[in-house]
Design a protein around this motif. Structure first.
Motif, mmCIF file in Angstrom:
data_model
loop_
_atom_site.group_PDB
_atom_site.id
_atom_site.type_symbol
_atom_site.label_atom_id
_atom_site.label_comp_id
_atom_site.label_asym_id
_atom_site.label_seq_id
_atom_site.Cartn_x
_atom_site.Cartn_y
_atom_site.Cartn_z
ATOM 1 N N ARG A 117 -8.714 -5.338 -3.476
ATOM 2 C CA ARG A 117 -8.796 -4.165 -2.590
ATOM 3 C C ARG A 117 -7.803 -3.092 -3.033
ATOM 4 N NH1 ARG A 117 -8.981 -8.402 1.227
ATOM 5 N NH2 ARG A 117 -6.832 -8.013 1.910
ATOM 6 N N THR A 173 0.824 -1.205 0.000
ATOM 7 C CA THR A 173 0.000 0.000 0.000
ATOM 8 C C THR A 173 0.860 1.258 0.000
ATOM 9 O OG1 THR A 173 -1.748 -1.163 1.211
ATOM 10 C CG2 THR A 173 -1.813 1.229 1.260
ATOM 11 N N ARG A 195 -8.868 -1.263 -6.257
ATOM 12 C CA ARG A 195 -9.880 -0.227 -6.039
ATOM 13 C C ARG A 195 -9.243 1.063 -5.524
ATOM 14 N NH1 ARG A 195 -12.964 -4.787 -4.310
ATOM 15 N NH2 ARG A 195 -12.340 -4.468 -2.126
#
Length: 343
Positions: free
Chosen positions: A82, A56, A85
């Motif tokens: 995830r 991330t 998105r």
């Protein structure tokens, strides 16, 4: 080039080190406007915990392509969905990698060499803490030795030529970071006098849920001590990074009952957040440069290896570990690969 093996060993107690890591050390975040646009990164074990958080953080720096190296395609795709998105402009792929099997490690490294035209960053994060002794089915080695050390260093070696050949543009070296642990500094390493060494680490009767883990991570210090004789920082920057004790990860996922409760309480009182813990990996591959080659990075600072390695006895055992590791991995022609990196 000065690496951790050239430093003076630390005499600090582990208690002092733990307190500093958990409560005093300050994160070193990437500088504003740091951009990884165009870069490709591989992170193993990136579907959960610190690996996912590191992914991330790199994607927030505009990383263009992420390879999530995971054992379960289903869990990997769920995590990738995830991230897609959150970061729709990035290319996020799930590649299978089972660190308990040499065949899987070799197949993964071959795919990297075959399919990637550029590779800037590798974070080898996949690891285990075992509460009981388990043998890897394909090799017979204890899972902690297999995953935390043998397969990890095999993958590192196999990736080195690709990282050298397909690193960042402009002649900058690629980064390879192996996730380490401060607990290496507290390892008692009861098997140190065993000849040969590695088979002693496979003895179920000697398994200790704390010490076996600590030792499996200590071996990577021994590996890096010798690896820098083969790999130049001009080609690939290789280092170890410790995230310290973190809460909210799956590392102790096998704990049950009172132990599970105790781990959660201890983590809640002392643990770093996953964001801060994973920043140690990002620091190692983004902030740190050639000065970190051959180094153990703890609390965002270059630190000596475990003190034992600097003793006359420790140097002998470090060489024994290296020789036995090379013999264990001979099937993958690792000596030839390492010698080619010197050219």
């Amino acid at each position: 080039m000065v690496g951790s093996r050239d430093l003076t060993p630390s005499n600090d107690s582990f208690g002092k080190i733990f307190f500093h890591n958990q409560f005093r050390a300050k994160p070193q975040w990437p500088a504003p406007k740091t951009s990884l646009l165009g870069a490709t990164a591989i992170i193993s074990g990136s579907n959960t915990g610190l690996g996912y958080e590191a992914a991330t953080q790199l994607l927030r720096l505009q990383l263009s392509r992420l390879i999530m190296a995971v054992r379960s395609r289903e869990r990997g795709e769920a995590a990738a969905a995830r991230l897609r998105r959150l970061f729709p402009k990035a290319s996020i792929e799930v590649w299978l990698l089972d660190m308990s099997e040499y065949d899987s490690v070799q197949a993964f490294a071959a795919r990297v060499a075959r399919e990637l035209s550029r590779i800037d960053i590798v974070i080898l994060n996949a690891g285990l803490i075992g509460l009981t002794f388990k043998a890897a089915k394909s090799t017979g080695h204890g899972e902690l030795l297999q995953v935390n050390y043998l397969s990890t260093v095999l993958l590192a070696i196999l990736l080195l030529p690709t990282l050298k050949a397909k690193g960042p543009p402009g002649g900058q070296p690629a980064h390879l970071t192996i996730v380490s642990a401060a607990l290496t500094l507290a390892a008692k390493f009861a098997e140190r006098d065993s000849i040969p060494l590695l088979p002693a680490l496979d003895d179920p009767k000697k398994f200790d849920r704390e010490e076996t883990y600590n030792t499996s991570k200590l071996l990577a210090h021994m590996f890096l001590w010798n690896l820098v004789d083969y790999v130049s920082a001009d080609d690939v920057i290789v280092n170890l990074a410790d995230p310290a004790w973190c809460k909210g990860t799956d590392l102790a996922r096998d704990a049950t009952g009172g132990m599970k409760v105790g781990v959660k309480i201890f983590a809640g009182l002392t643990g770093r957040s996953p964001r801060v813990g994973a920043s140690c990996f990002v620091d190692a591959v983004v902030n740190k440069g050639k000065e970190s080659h051959g180094c153990f990075i703890m609390s965002w600072q270059i630190h000596p290896f475990a003190a034992y390695l600097y003793t006359p006895e420790g140097k002998v055992v470090t060489q024994r570990c290296w020789d036995e590791t090379m013999a264990e991995l001979e099937f993958a022609d690792v000596r030839t690969i390492l010698n080619s990196m010197r050219g």
